[in-house]
Design a protein around this motif. Structure first.
Motif, PDB file in Angstrom:
ATOM      1  N   ASP A 102       1.374   9.139  -5.457  1.00 44.63           N
ATOM      2  CA  ASP A 102       0.209   8.114  -4.812  1.00 44.63           C
ATOM      3  C   ASP A 102      -0.273   7.122  -5.971  1.00 44.63           C
ATOM      4  N   ASN A 107       4.543   6.258  -2.842  1.00 41.84           N
ATOM      5  CA  ASN A 107       4.219   6.493  -1.581  1.00 41.84           C
ATOM      6  C   ASN A 107       4.127   5.137  -0.782  1.00 41.84           C
ATOM      7  N   PRO A 266       2.495   8.280   4.379  1.00 43.91           N
ATOM      8  CA  PRO A 266       1.787   8.534   3.214  1.00 43.91           C
ATOM      9  C   PRO A 266       0.765   9.624   3.312  1.00 43.91           C
ATOM     10  N   MET A 268      -1.602  11.708   1.459  1.00 43.16           N
ATOM     11  CA  MET A 268      -2.084  11.208   0.161  1.00 43.16           C
ATOM     12  C   MET A 268      -2.418  12.791  -0.634  1.00 43.16           C
TER      13      MET A 268
END
Length: 340
Positions: A102, A107, A266, A268
Motif C-alpha cells: 500500500d 496496490n 485494494p 488496505m
C-alpha cells in the motif's frame, strides 16, 4: 548408550515448536473459514453447510452458502496470504518496517491497471483483469524503486516517499476515469474499497495460480532475502546477485499483489500488519517468515471479512475499511517509535 547432543536436541525442540505453531494456526484458520460460511445476515447450521457443499439442490440456503459465502471463504485467506507474503518481501527489499504494497503504491498501481483495462480497453474476462492487475503492480514496483535509486540511492525513507506519491497519483487517476465513466463508478466503487462480497467462485480459481506462483518464487528467494537484510555491500560480498534477486522479488510481489487486487480490490494495510506478526512468531529467517505471513495473513483477512459483516449490521462494510483501521493505527504506532 549414546546421547543426543545439546545442539541436536535444541534443533528438534525448535522444529516441534514451529510445527505446533503452524498446526495451531491452521486449525484456527479452518475454524474461521467455517464461521465465514455460517455467519451473516442469517446463521446456518453445520448440517445446512454440509448439504450445500455436497448435495446442492438449488434451495435458498444452498445458493447463499455455495454461491455467495463459499467464494469469499476461499478468497479471503488467499488474498490475506498473498498480501502477507508480499509485505514481507517489500519490507526486506526496502529495509523499512513501515513499507507495504500500500505505502509503496503497488496496490494503487494494480487497481489503476484494472480500471484502465476494464474502462478503456473493454477487458471483462477474469484472466485479462488478473493479468492487468499483476502488470500494474509490477510496473509500479520497478518505477518506485527505480526513481528512489535515481534520486540518490535506495533508502527506506526515500522509497516510502516515492511510493506514497505514486499511490496518490494512481488514486487520482482512478477517480478521473470513474468520473468520466459513471457506469463503471457504480460497478467498481465497492470493489475499490476492498471487499469479498458478491465474488464468483471462478475468480478464486483464476487468482490461485498467480498466488501459488508468487509464493513459490518468494520461497525460492528466502536465502538471498535473508542476506539482503544486511546491506548491499555485505550481500554483494557474500555472492548475492542483487539485480537478479531484486528483479525476481519484484515479480513475486507483482504476482501476489496483482492477484489480491484482482480478486478483492485494494485491501488496505494487510501487507503492513502481517509481517510484524510473522516476525514476532518465527523470527527473521525468510523461509519460516514467509510461511508465517501466509498463515497470519489468511487469518487476518478472514477474520476482518467476518467482522465487516456486522460492523454496520444489517448492512455490510467493505473489508478494506476494517483492515485500514487496524493498519492505520499500527502505522501511527510505528511512526511514533521511529520518531522517538
Amino acid at each position: 548408550m549414546p546421547h543426543a547432543s545439546p545442539t541436536k536436541s535444541l534443533r528438534a525442540h525448535w522444529r516441534i515448536g514451529h510445527r505446533s505453531l503452524f498446526a495451531g494456526l491452521a486449525l484456527v484458520l479452518f475454524a474461521l473459514m467455517y464461521l465465514s460460511l455460517a455467519l451473516g445476515y442469517r446463521l446456518y447450521s453445520p448440517e445446512e453447510i454440509w448439504t450445500a457443499l455436497t448435495a446442492f439442490d438449488g434451495s435458498e440456503a444452498d445458493v447463499v452458502i455455495h454461491d455467495l459465502r463459499l467464494p469469499r471463504a476461499l478468497m479471503a485467506p488467499m488474498v490475506g496470504a498473498a498480501l502477507g507474503i508480499a509485505g514481507v518481501i517489500v519490507q526486506t527489499l526496502s529495509r523499512n518496517r513501515i513499507a507495504s504494497p500500500d505505502t509503496l503504491g503497488l496496490n494503487a498501481g494494480a487497481a489503476f491497471a484494472v480500471v484502465v483495462a476494464s474502462g478503456l480497453f473493454g477487458v471483462v474476462s477474469l484472466p485479462g483483469l488478473s493479468l492487468a492487475s499483476a502488470l500494474g503492480a509490477l510496473v509500479t514496483s520497478f518505477v518506485v524503486f527505480g526513481l528512489a535509486a535515481a534520486a540518490g540511492g535506495i533508502s527506506p525513507l526515500r522509497i516510502v516517499l516515492v511510493g506514497v506519491t505514486f499511490a496518490g497519483l494512481f488514486d487520482s487517476f482512478v477517480n478521473v476515469v470513474l468520473t468520466v465513466n459513471e457506469t463503471m463508478l457504480d460497478q467498481l466503487l465497492f470493489w475499490l474499497a476492498g471487499s469479498f462480497a458478491d465474488r464468483k467462485l471462478d475468480l478464486a480459481f483464476n487468482g490461485l495460480p498467480f498466488v501459488v506462483a508468487g509464493a513459490a518464487l518468494a520461497v525460492s528467494l528466502a536465502r538471498p532475502l535473508d542476506i539482503l537484510q544486511t546491506d548491499d555491500s555485505t550481500a554483494r560480498g557474500l555472492g548475492v546477485p542483487l539485480g537478479v534477486v531484486r528483479g525476481l522479488a519484484f515479480v513475486a510481489v507483482a504476482l501476489l499483489s496483482g492477484a489480491a487486487v484482482a480478486m478483492a480490490g485494494p485491501v488496505m494495510f494487510v501487507g503492513l500488519v502481517v509481517p510484524h506478526a510473522a516476525r514476532a512468531l518465527v523470527g527473521l529467517g525468510h523461509r519460516l517468515q514467509i510461511a508465517a505471513a501466509a498463515m497470519v495473513g489468511a487469518l487476518y483477512t478472514t477474520l476482518a471479512d467476518i467482522v465487516a459483516r456486522f460492523v454496520i449490521y444489517p448492512r455490510e462494510a467493505p473489508v478494506g475499511a476494517v483492515t485500514a483501521i487496524v493498519g492505520g493505527l499500527l502505522l501511527l504506532v510505528l511512526l511514533r517509535r521511529r520518531a522517538a
